[in-house]
Design a protein around this motif. Structure first.
Motif, PDB file in Angstrom:
ATOM      1  N   MET A   1       5.576  42.932  33.470  1.00  0.00           N
ATOM      2  CA  MET A   1       6.007  43.364  32.156  1.00  0.00           C
ATOM      3  C   MET A   1       7.248  42.562  31.750  1.00  0.00           C
ATOM      4  SD  MET A   1       7.373  47.009  30.646  1.00  0.00           S
ATOM      5  CE  MET A   1       6.011  47.936  31.238  1.00  0.00           C
ATOM      6  N   LEU A   2       7.297  42.193  30.485  1.00  0.00           N
ATOM      7  CA  LEU A   2       8.441  41.443  29.977  1.00  0.00           C
ATOM      8  C   LEU A   2       9.668  42.337  29.831  1.00  0.00           C
ATOM      9  CD1 LEU A   2       7.022  39.257  27.053  1.00  0.00           C
ATOM     10  CD2 LEU A   2       7.823  38.464  29.261  1.00  0.00           C
ATOM     11  N   THR A   3      10.815  41.793  30.152  1.00  0.00           N
ATOM     12  CA  THR A   3      12.088  42.422  29.874  1.00  0.00           C
ATOM     13  C   THR A   3      12.704  41.601  28.764  1.00  0.00           C
ATOM     14  OG1 THR A   3      12.369  43.169  32.140  1.00  0.00           O
ATOM     15  CG2 THR A   3      14.360  43.002  30.802  1.00  0.00           C
ATOM     16  N   ILE A   4      13.037  42.244  27.655  1.00  0.00           N
ATOM     17  CA  ILE A   4      13.536  41.517  26.494  1.00  0.00           C
ATOM     18  C   ILE A   4      14.900  42.043  26.089  1.00  0.00           C
ATOM     19  CG2 ILE A   4      13.128  40.956  24.062  1.00  0.00           C
ATOM     20  CD1 ILE A   4      10.165  41.054  24.642  1.00  0.00           C
ATOM     21  N   TYR A   5      15.837  41.115  25.972  1.00  0.00           N
ATOM     22  CA  TYR A   5      17.156  41.425  25.446  1.00  0.00           C
ATOM     23  C   TYR A   5      17.181  40.897  24.028  1.00  0.00           C
ATOM     24  CZ  TYR A   5      18.580  42.834  30.055  1.00  0.00           C
ATOM     25  OH  TYR A   5      18.673  43.510  31.246  1.00  0.00           O
ATOM     26  N   GLU A   6      17.456  41.789  23.076  1.00  0.00           N
ATOM     27  CA  GLU A   6      17.330  41.436  21.668  1.00  0.00           C
ATOM     28  C   GLU A   6      18.497  41.972  20.857  1.00  0.00           C
ATOM     29  OE1 GLU A   6      14.275  43.550  19.621  1.00  0.00           O
ATOM     30  OE2 GLU A   6      14.848  45.446  20.504  1.00  0.00           O
ATOM     31  N   TYR A   7      18.609  41.425  19.657  1.00  0.00           N
ATOM     32  CA  TYR A   7      19.512  41.941  18.642  1.00  0.00           C
ATOM     33  C   TYR A   7      18.612  42.695  17.665  1.00  0.00           C
ATOM     34  CZ  TYR A   7      22.514  38.142  20.345  1.00  0.00           C
ATOM     35  OH  TYR A   7      23.251  37.287  21.124  1.00  0.00           O
ATOM     36  N   PRO A   8      18.648  44.019  17.629  1.00  0.00           N
ATOM     37  CA  PRO A   8      17.706  44.782  16.810  1.00  0.00           C
ATOM     38  C   PRO A   8      17.694  44.419  15.331  1.00  0.00           C
ATOM     39  CG  PRO A   8      18.852  46.231  18.319  1.00  0.00           C
ATOM     40  CD  PRO A   8      19.523  44.894  18.411  1.00  0.00           C
ATOM     41  N   THR A   9      18.799  43.949  14.803  1.00  0.00           N
ATOM     42  CA  THR A   9      18.851  43.614  13.381  1.00  0.00           C
ATOM     43  C   THR A   9      18.474  42.169  13.089  1.00  0.00           C
ATOM     44  OG1 THR A   9      21.195  43.084  13.576  1.00  0.00           O
ATOM     45  CG2 THR A   9      20.640  45.341  12.918  1.00  0.00           C
ATOM     46  N   CYS A  10      18.167  41.411  14.123  1.00  0.00           N
ATOM     47  CA  CYS A  10      17.876  39.982  13.963  1.00  0.00           C
ATOM     48  C   CYS A  10      16.422  39.755  13.554  1.00  0.00           C
ATOM     49  CB  CYS A  10      18.170  39.289  15.293  1.00  0.00           C
ATOM     50  SG  CYS A  10      17.550  37.626  15.419  1.00  0.00           S
ATOM     51  N   SER A  11      16.206  38.964  12.504  1.00  0.00           N
ATOM     52  CA  SER A  11      14.834  38.705  12.036  1.00  0.00           C
ATOM     53  C   SER A  11      14.017  37.952  13.080  1.00  0.00           C
ATOM     54  CB  SER A  11      14.857  37.920  10.719  1.00  0.00           C
ATOM     55  OG  SER A  11      15.513  36.687  10.880  1.00  0.00           O
ATOM     56  N   THR A  12      14.668  37.093  13.855  1.00  0.00           N
ATOM     57  CA  THR A  12      13.973  36.368  14.919  1.00  0.00           C
ATOM     58  C   THR A  12      13.457  37.341  15.970  1.00  0.00           C
ATOM     59  OG1 THR A  12      15.384  34.444  14.580  1.00  0.00           O
ATOM     60  CG2 THR A  12      14.225  34.564  16.671  1.00  0.00           C
ATOM     61  N   CYS A  13      14.274  38.334  16.312  1.00  0.00           N
ATOM     62  CA  CYS A  13      13.872  39.342  17.295  1.00  0.00           C
ATOM     63  C   CYS A  13      12.736  40.209  16.756  1.00  0.00           C
ATOM     64  CB  CYS A  13      15.062  40.206  17.688  1.00  0.00           C
ATOM     65  SG  CYS A  13      16.339  39.306  18.578  1.00  0.00           S
ATOM     66  N   ARG A  14      12.822  40.574  15.496  1.00  0.00           N
ATOM     67  CA  ARG A  14      11.753  41.382  14.901  1.00  0.00           C
ATOM     68  C   ARG A  14      10.433  40.614  14.895  1.00  0.00           C
ATOM     69  NH1 ARG A  14      15.919  42.943  11.193  1.00  0.00           N
ATOM     70  NH2 ARG A  14      15.071  41.532   9.622  1.00  0.00           N
ATOM     71  N   LYS A  15      10.505  39.316  14.649  1.00  0.00           N
ATOM     72  CA  LYS A  15       9.303  38.478  14.654  1.00  0.00           C
ATOM     73  C   LYS A  15       8.676  38.446  16.057  1.00  0.00           C
ATOM     74  CE  LYS A  15       7.935  33.802  13.324  1.00  0.00           C
ATOM     75  NZ  LYS A  15       8.418  32.470  12.933  1.00  0.00           N
ATOM     76  N   LYS A  93      21.388  33.781  24.013  1.00  0.00           N
ATOM     77  CA  LYS A  93      20.449  33.327  22.991  1.00  0.00           C
ATOM     78  C   LYS A  93      19.462  34.434  22.674  1.00  0.00           C
ATOM     79  CE  LYS A  93      19.931  28.583  22.471  1.00  0.00           C
ATOM     80  NZ  LYS A  93      19.538  27.297  22.925  1.00  0.00           N
ATOM     81  N   ARG A  94      19.006  34.485  21.440  1.00  0.00           N
ATOM     82  CA  ARG A  94      18.160  35.609  21.056  1.00  0.00           C
ATOM     83  C   ARG A  94      16.760  35.193  20.714  1.00  0.00           C
ATOM     84  NH1 ARG A  94      21.620  36.788  15.596  1.00  0.00           N
ATOM     85  NH2 ARG A  94      21.857  34.636  15.106  1.00  0.00           N
ATOM     86  N   PRO A  95      15.781  35.990  21.041  1.00  0.00           N
ATOM     87  CA  PRO A  95      15.854  36.974  22.123  1.00  0.00           C
ATOM     88  C   PRO A  95      15.690  36.291  23.477  1.00  0.00           C
ATOM     89  CG  PRO A  95      13.688  37.033  21.106  1.00  0.00           C
ATOM     90  CD  PRO A  95      14.483  36.010  20.346  1.00  0.00           C
ATOM     91  N   LEU A  96      16.060  36.968  24.522  1.00  0.00           N
ATOM     92  CA  LEU A  96      15.874  36.481  25.886  1.00  0.00           C
ATOM     93  C   LEU A  96      14.808  37.366  26.523  1.00  0.00           C
ATOM     94  CD1 LEU A  96      16.625  35.066  28.591  1.00  0.00           C
ATOM     95  CD2 LEU A  96      18.438  36.757  28.842  1.00  0.00           C
TER      96      LEU A  96
END
Length: 119
Positions: A1-15, A93-96
């Motif tokens: 399973m992937l572990t993802i570190y993200e910025y919830p408000t970031c459009s790149t992360c949402r994509k 870097k986002r997301p990781l």
């Protein structure tokens, strides 16, 4: 399973999240500002994937610029750099996304790279 570190408000992360959801790929998400990867995980990523340390840094981020890391990064020890990344998720870097079990590492979001690694 992937572990993802993200910025919830970031459009790149949402994509990235949308791509994973649409393709029914399970992932565990962490807000990188509140829950940064452990120093051990960061070191494991660098060693396992033979990744240059600078590839983990969000060089377009304000925190990177505020700390003047453009010139300092080359002089930091591995321990200092890992501590900075761990203590300040805004530097990552986002997301990781990583999955040590299946040898998957994804940094940032380039759709074709994610698709190649996951499908």
């Amino acid at each position: 399973m992937l572990t993802i570190y993200e910025y919830p408000t970031c459009s790149t992360c949402r994509k990235a999240k949308k791509l994973l959801t649409e393709n029914k790929i399970e992932a565990t998400y962490f807000n990188v500002k509140e829950n940064t990867p452990s120093i051990e995980d960061l070191q494991h990523i660098i060693e396992k994937f033979e990744l240059p340390l600078k590839k983990l840094f969000n060089t377009s981020g304000l925190v990177y610029k505020e700390l003047g890391l453009k010139d300092k990064l080359a002089t930091l020890t591995l321990e200092e750099a890992l501590k900075l990344l761990h203590e300040n998720g805004m530097l990552i870097k986002r997301p990781l996304a990583f999955d040590f079990k299946n040898d998957i590492l994804l940094i940032g979001f380039k759709e074709e790279v994610w698709e190649k690694a996951l499908f």
